[in-house]
Design an enzyme around this catalytic site. Structure first.
Site, short mmCIF file in Angstrom:
data_model
loop_
_atom_site.label_atom_id
_atom_site.label_comp_id
_atom_site.label_asym_id
_atom_site.label_seq_id
_atom_site.Cartn_x
_atom_site.Cartn_y
_atom_site.Cartn_z
N LYS A 168 11.98 5.34 -5.85
CA LYS A 168 11.62 5.57 -4.45
C LYS A 168 12.84 5.75 -3.55
CE LYS A 168 7.04 3.59 -4.54
NZ LYS A 168 6.18 2.46 -4.22
N LYS B 11 1.87 8.37 -14.10
CA LYS B 11 0.72 7.48 -13.90
C LYS B 11 -0.13 7.92 -12.71
CE LYS B 11 2.74 4.19 -10.78
NZ LYS B 11 2.84 2.93 -10.18
N LYS C 103 -1.60 6.47 -5.95
CA LYS C 103 -2.25 6.62 -4.65
C LYS C 103 -1.61 7.74 -3.84
CE LYS C 103 -2.94 1.61 -4.18
NZ LYS C 103 -2.23 0.43 -3.68
P1 TYM Z 1 -0.25 -1.58 -6.18
O1 TYM Z 1 -0.95 -1.79 -4.88
O2 TYM Z 1 0.60 -0.37 -6.35
O3 TYM Z 1 -1.30 -1.54 -7.35
C1 TYM Z 1 -2.29 -2.53 -7.49
C2 TYM Z 1 -2.53 -2.85 -8.95
O4 TYM Z 1 -2.95 -1.68 -9.65
C3 TYM Z 1 -2.15 -1.50 -10.82
N1 TYM Z 1 -2.00 -0.05 -11.05
C4 TYM Z 1 -2.34 0.56 -12.21
N2 TYM Z 1 -2.86 0.09 -13.35
C5 TYM Z 1 -3.10 0.99 -14.34
N3 TYM Z 1 -2.85 2.32 -14.21
C6 TYM Z 1 -2.34 2.84 -13.07
N4 TYM Z 1 -2.12 4.14 -12.95
C7 TYM Z 1 -2.05 1.94 -12.00
N5 TYM Z 1 -1.55 2.10 -10.74
C8 TYM Z 1 -1.52 0.87 -10.19
C9 TYM Z 1 -0.83 -2.15 -10.45
O5 TYM Z 1 -0.11 -2.50 -11.63
C10 TYM Z 1 -1.28 -3.35 -9.66
O6 TYM Z 1 -1.65 -4.41 -10.53
N6 TYM Z 1 3.65 -4.69 -6.18
C11 TYM Z 1 2.22 -4.62 -6.34
C12 TYM Z 1 1.45 -5.49 -5.37
C13 TYM Z 1 1.86 -6.93 -5.34
C14 TYM Z 1 1.54 -7.91 -6.31
C15 TYM Z 1 2.11 -9.14 -5.81
C16 TYM Z 1 0.86 -7.88 -7.53
C17 TYM Z 1 2.58 -7.53 -4.35
N7 TYM Z 1 2.71 -8.87 -4.64
C18 TYM Z 1 1.99 -10.30 -6.53
C19 TYM Z 1 0.74 -9.07 -8.24
C20 TYM Z 1 1.30 -10.27 -7.74
C21 TYM Z 1 1.78 -3.18 -6.09
O7 TYM Z 1 2.42 -2.44 -5.39
O8 TYM Z 1 0.56 -2.90 -6.59
#
Ligand code: TYM
Length: 328
Positions: A111, A193, A196
């Protein structure tokens, strides 16, 4: 009973990757564990957004949490910035983190593109994530594959701090990953992957998509010239990704699915997948519509914040005592 913590960033377009990689685990785990689920709005401002849009997105994701089956009687559901200790613990952890390890994070590298103007928030993002997790004495973190490196960093920080400030400071958490949903790929490009932010809206299926959009996205999904349904991530990544999605929704093993479609073309398989997706996503959309603008939604979040805060306060007392911070 284990403590489970996870979070999702508030954006309106939660997709199949988020659902199959993370949300489905959230629902499953609440039956046996003590679960805390967060809408991580402070992570979302690493990329600035208009205030009104962020506020709406927070409620969108909260409503989706409930629509997919998270039960506020069983799980704590709250908004990150409603519990002040996330930011407080994030600073304390910052002081035990190394710039080297943060600059090696893949998501940061992708990023920031090595630019001097890359926001500092993007750099510190994984430390805030570690704070989220460690604040709740978390044992298990259900996430998708793309968060593996962040979970490793969280474990490293916990172990490092425990070594310096006392072994009782933090519980060292483990990640939890699904077998067939941990990495759902883009429908237009199965080598990256599902995301969003991808420009092509047909690269993802969002949980609230209308049946016509679901159909278009699946029927257009990139496959290959082989013309046979095989589970072969290397040579047939497109069809393999679709098999993974099919498998995650039906609980059929990928090899069973391959056997079922022997001799069939991609069209038949895709048509069946459209039906599976439409049938599974319709009830989520209906429940979402019912709850999204209800007063119940905000009261669930307020109650969740109070319950989360009570756990967080206890952890902060212990952490501050071990670090020698404050005099109260
Ligand atoms: P975020 O909001 O990008 O995504 C949320 C969750 O979805 C999973 N994910 C996927 N799983 C499978 N295939 C995909 N293509 C895919 N895209 C997204 C992500 O792995 C995630 O579990 N940093 C995190 C948010 C966060 C968090 C935390 C998670 C902040 N603090 C503490 C766990 C614990 C994030 O940006 O997720």
């Amino acid at each position: 009973m284990n403590r489970v913590f996870s979070g999702i960033q508030p954006t309106g377009n939660i997709h199949l990757g988020n659902y199959l990689g993370a949300l489905r685990q959230f629902v499953e785990l609440q039956e046996t564990e003590e679960c805390v689920y967060c809408i991580v709005d402070m992570h979302a401002i690493t990329v600035p957004k208009p205030a009104e849009q962020l506020r709406e997105s927070i409620l969108d994701v909260a409503a989706l949490y409930l629509a997919v089956g998270i039960d506020p009687e069983k799980s704590i559901v709250f908004v990150q910035s409603d519990v002040g200790s996330h930011a407080e613990l994030s600073w304390i952890l910052t002081c035990s983190s190394y710039t080297g390890e943060l600059s090696r994070m893949t998501q940061y590298k992708q990023k920031s593109k090595n630019q001097e103007s890359a926001p500092t928030g993007l750099f510190m993002y994984p430390v805030l994530m570690a704070a989220d997790i460690l604040l709740y004495d978390t044992n298990v973190v259900p996430v998708g594959d793309d968060q593996k490196q962040h979970i490793e960093l969280t474990r490293d920080l916990a172990i490092r701090v425990n070594g310096k400030y006392g072994e009782d400071t933090f519980v060292v958490p483990e990640g939890r990953f699904m077998k067939s949903g941990a990495r759902i790929m883009g429908l237009d490009d199965p080598t990256s992957k599902m995301s969003k932010s991808a420009e092509n809206e047909y690269s993802r299926i969002q949980l609230l998509d209308a049946p016509s959009k679901i159909k278009k996205s699946v029927m257009r999904a990139t496959t290959d010239n082989v013309g046979a349904i095989n589970y072969d991530p290397e040579n047939q990544p497109g069809i393999t990704n679709l098999i993974n999605i099919y498998s995650a929704f039906t609980d059929h093993d990928p090899q069973e699915i391959v056997a079922k479609y022997q001799g069939e073309g991609y069209g038949t398989f895709k048509k069946d997948l459209v039906e599976i997706l439409t049938d599974n996503l319709a009830p989520i959309r209906e429940k979402y519509e019912k709850i999204r603008h209800s007063d119940e939604l905000t009261s669930i979040l307020k109650d969740g914040a109070q319950r989360a805060d009570a756990i967080a306060q206890k952890t902060m007392e212990r952490v501050k005592k071990n670090f020698g911070l404050g005099i109260r």
